[in-house]
Design an enzyme around this catalytic site. Structure first.
Site, PDB file in Angstrom:
ATOM      1  N   GLU A 291     -18.370 -44.157  35.294  1.00 50.95           N
ATOM      2  CA  GLU A 291     -18.311 -42.834  34.678  1.00 50.95           C
ATOM      3  C   GLU A 291     -17.698 -41.767  35.578  1.00 50.95           C
ATOM      4  OE1 GLU A 291     -22.103 -41.846  32.935  1.00 50.95           O
ATOM      5  OE2 GLU A 291     -21.784 -43.263  31.316  1.00 50.95           O
TER       6      GLU A 291
ATOM      7  N   ASP B  86     -27.887 -40.779  37.859  1.00 46.65           N
ATOM      8  CA  ASP B  86     -29.211 -40.922  37.273  1.00 46.65           C
ATOM      9  C   ASP B  86     -30.079 -42.007  37.920  1.00 46.65           C
ATOM     10  OD1 ASP B  86     -31.192 -40.448  35.276  1.00 46.65           O
ATOM     11  OD2 ASP B  86     -30.420 -42.102  34.078  1.00 46.65           O
TER      12      ASP B  86
ATOM     13  N   TYR C  89     -23.756 -43.780  24.052  1.00 48.93           N
ATOM     14  CA  TYR C  89     -25.124 -43.389  23.690  1.00 48.93           C
ATOM     15  C   TYR C  89     -25.163 -42.609  22.375  1.00 48.93           C
ATOM     16  CZ  TYR C  89     -26.528 -45.071  28.267  1.00 48.93           C
ATOM     17  OH  TYR C  89     -26.787 -45.879  29.345  1.00 48.93           O
TER      18      TYR C  89
ATOM     19  N   GLU D 176     -23.004 -50.129  28.712  1.00 52.92           N
ATOM     20  CA  GLU D 176     -24.294 -49.436  28.599  1.00 52.92           C
ATOM     21  C   GLU D 176     -24.518 -49.000  27.163  1.00 52.92           C
ATOM     22  OE1 GLU D 176     -25.071 -46.184  31.275  1.00 52.92           O
ATOM     23  OE2 GLU D 176     -24.288 -47.280  33.009  1.00 52.92           O
TER      24      GLU D 176
HETATM   25  C1  GCB Z   1     -25.212 -43.423  31.970  1.00 50.39           C
HETATM   26  C2  GCB Z   1     -25.183 -43.797  33.402  1.00 50.39           C
HETATM   27  C3  GCB Z   1     -26.501 -44.381  33.870  1.00 50.39           C
HETATM   28  C4  GCB Z   1     -27.657 -43.608  33.278  1.00 50.39           C
HETATM   29  C5  GCB Z   1     -27.588 -43.708  31.767  1.00 50.39           C
HETATM   30  C6  GCB Z   1     -28.710 -42.925  31.076  1.00 50.39           C
HETATM   31  O1  GCB Z   1     -24.212 -43.280  31.332  1.00 50.39           O
HETATM   32  O2  GCB Z   1     -24.122 -44.640  33.738  1.00 50.39           O
HETATM   33  O3  GCB Z   1     -26.529 -44.348  35.261  1.00 50.39           O
HETATM   34  O4  GCB Z   1     -28.885 -44.043  33.751  1.00 50.39           O
HETATM   35  O5  GCB Z   1     -26.373 -43.180  31.329  1.00 50.39           O
HETATM   36  O6  GCB Z   1     -29.731 -43.503  30.751  1.00 50.39           O
HETATM   37  O7  GCB Z   1     -28.557 -41.724  30.907  1.00 50.39           O
END
Ligand code: GCB
Length: 566
Positions: A392, A156, A444, A480
């Protein structure tokens, strides 16, 4: 690998600034000079500079070209070219003759130049290949079923390409210092500074200089240990640096270092025997107009914001950053988790990543070589407290353990610092996490799962963190968590994408992790908004930044600043 400097024995000439540039064919070999080049600025990514989609999204090779003049009347020296980074694969030519090749876009290339007597002008061409495949890092996929090469990336951030970092022409004496390696060991009231000098010259003098500029130790050996009584320790917010000044018969070089001890013990990360809790971000090298270009003024702004918000650390997600970032972190006492460019090891489909036909033995050799380059570059930075092996990756796959066992073994043979792996898969199916000292988790909940529902964060997040901890009994960093937020969008009650929601999101996560003592750090995703490939969930890039892409605070920045002040 020593950074180019100008001192009484060495000259470093910056080649930053304007270069000739063009998009070239895949079989371009630089024998003839570019016919109708345009000008480009170095450092920067080409993708963000021009005005058409074809130029921005170009897949293939580009050439940077410059006439380089070697100064006269300097004798008994070797001239070298030092390119801070050149991705993703690169070829370097001098007057059309290939002098070097490199795989990897985030680590330096340092070449000796074949200078001829009485010839002072040379055409240097640096050909960059934007393409990513299974034997590059990051990993990407190429398909050639159309007239033009097509690139798929499964991670991403935009595949921005260019000469992103400083380029130097520099010279060293024929007999010179090639490298200096420094390691420190802390004892009760003193430290031992072990050093090793690599040189084809005779070592005359080694001086250890303390932060006040006083010489506190001396030697004349190529390799040795110098004892420092009551050392001032490098620590969070205390960028206390010592220097090792090495003089050989023909050369001189001064290398900075810090005295500090890093260790993982039980569920704790210890710095100088004290437990530390990491507050900070996953970042990106990404700026308006210059893309992944690294420029001092913008780097200083990033560090000013880190300090303002009371962050003590960051992860170089998802690749090693420019050397200057580590120098600044050394000076400011900011901790760095240094991440390998091992991202894209996940196709987000049922297709296997770790396989003979995809990420295979050859890919593993590429990884090892790039790790060697990373450690060679960064070994003396006190700010680097940990290496992150991958982000990841599909660590639940059958052959993932095979791939990573060898990688971990290789890395451990080169560094004693703790190793982390950053995971997305669940604790139960993970086949690799036991190899690491620290586990990084990206989560997330309330965003990619249970979208906009923060009521489930408490139970689900606690569950996920606890299950990892119970299975592996290792400290965990929440590497994250974050929500895309459009700066200036306000809504009461909050909705996803509003600044209010971003605060509620971070607050909900913090409530959980603040109660779990095996969680040793929180890195919000992301420090700033950044450029990504286009997609349904990306309104001109990833908007999870706590700061905007031009480094102004969203509301959550003020909230975090208060939370992290404590
Ligand atoms: C993740 C990735 C990161 C992305 C993020 C997202 O898990 O490690 O590179 O930018 O999610 O915002 O989706």
């Amino acid at each position: 690998m020593l950074y180019p400097v100008t001192n009484q024995k060495r000259i470093a000439i910056s080649l930053n600034g304007l270069w000739n540039f063009d998009f070239v064919d895949l079989d371009y070999d630089a024998k003839v000079k570019l016919r109708k080049p345009r000008q480009i600025g170095v450092p920067s990514s080409f993708n963000e500079l021009f005005t058409t989609k074809e130029e921005r999204d170009f897949v293939g090779k580009v050439c940077y070209e410059k006439i380089v003049t070697i100064p006269q009347n300097i004798s008994n020296v070797m001239w070298r070219l030092r390119i801070g980074a050149a991705g993703n694969r690169s070829e370097i030519y001098m007057d059309g003759v290939l002098i070097g090749k490199h795989n990897g876009g985030f680590l330096p290339i340092d070449l000796s130049l074949p200078i001829q007597k009485d010839k002072h002008e040379y055409r240097v061409s640096i050909v960059l290949d934007t393409r990513l495949d299974y034997q590059t890092l990051p990993v990407g996929e190429m398909s050639d079923d159309g007239p033009n090469p097509k690139q798929t990336i499964h991670y991403d951030f935009s595949n921005l390409i260019g000469l992103h970092r400083n380029v130097y022409l520099y010279c060293v004496p024929d007999n010179h210092i090639k490298d200096i390696k420094i390691e420190t060991k802390l004892h009760d009231s003193y430290a031992k500074v072990q050093y090793a000098i690599e040189t084809n010259d005779e070592v005359k003098k080694v001086e250890l200089i303390d932060p006040h500029g006083d010489v506190v130790g001396r030697s004349s050996l190529m390799k040795g240990t110098i004892r420092v009584e009551n050392p001032s320790l490098w620590d969070i917010g205390k960028g206390i640096l010592y220097q090792l000044k090495v003089e050989t018969e023909h050369d001189v070089y001064t290398e900075s270092f810090g005295i500090r001890k890093v260790e993982v013990k039980g569920n704790k990360l210890l710095l100088n025997d004290k437990a530390v809790y990491l507050k900070g971000f996953g970042m990106h090298e990404d700026h308006v107009t210059i893309g992944k270009g690294s420029i001092s003024a913008l780097n200083i702004r990033d560090f000013a914001l880190l300090k303002w918000i009371h962050a003590n650390s960051f992860r170089t997600s998802h690749y090693p950053y420019a050397e200057e970032m580590y120098d600044l972190a050394d000076q400011m006492g900011i901790l760095i988790i240094n991440e390998m460019p091992a991202v894209g090891l996940n196709f987000w489909s049922s297709k296997q990543v770790f396989n003979e036909k995809t990420v295979n033995k050859e890919s593993r050799e590429v990884y090892k070589k790039q790790f060697d380059e990373l450690i060679e570059r960064d070994k003396n930075h006190p700010s680097v407290i940990m290496y992150s092996v991958a982000n990841e990756a599909n660590t639940h796959e059958e052959f993932a353990l095979d791939y990573f066992s060898e990688i971990f073994e290789h890395i451990r043979s080169k560094t004693k610092l703790p190793l982390m792996i950053v995971e997305w898969v669940g604790a139960e199916e993970n086949k690799v996490a036991h190899l690491a000292d620290v586990i990084g988790l990206n989560r997330y909940i309330g965003w990619y799962v249970d979208f906009a529902d923060l009521s489930v964060v408490e139970s689900k997040l606690k569950n996920e963190l606890t299950s990892y901890h119970q299975k592996y009994n290792k400290p965990i960093i929440l590497t994250e968590f974050g929500a895309d937020t459009v700066m200036g969008l306000h809504q009461l009650p909050s909705v996803a994408f509003s600044e209010e929601f971003q605060i509620e999101f971070i607050e909900a996560y913090k409530k959980v992790i603040d109660k779990l003592d095996f969680v040793i750090g929180e890195h919000v995703w992301n420090f700033a908004d950044f450029s990504t490939k286009q997609g349904l969930t990306r309104i001109n890039g990833n908007k999870k930044g706590v700061f905007s892409r031009d480094r102004q605070p969203k509301m959550v920045a003020h909230w975090l600043r208060k939370a992290w002040e404590k």
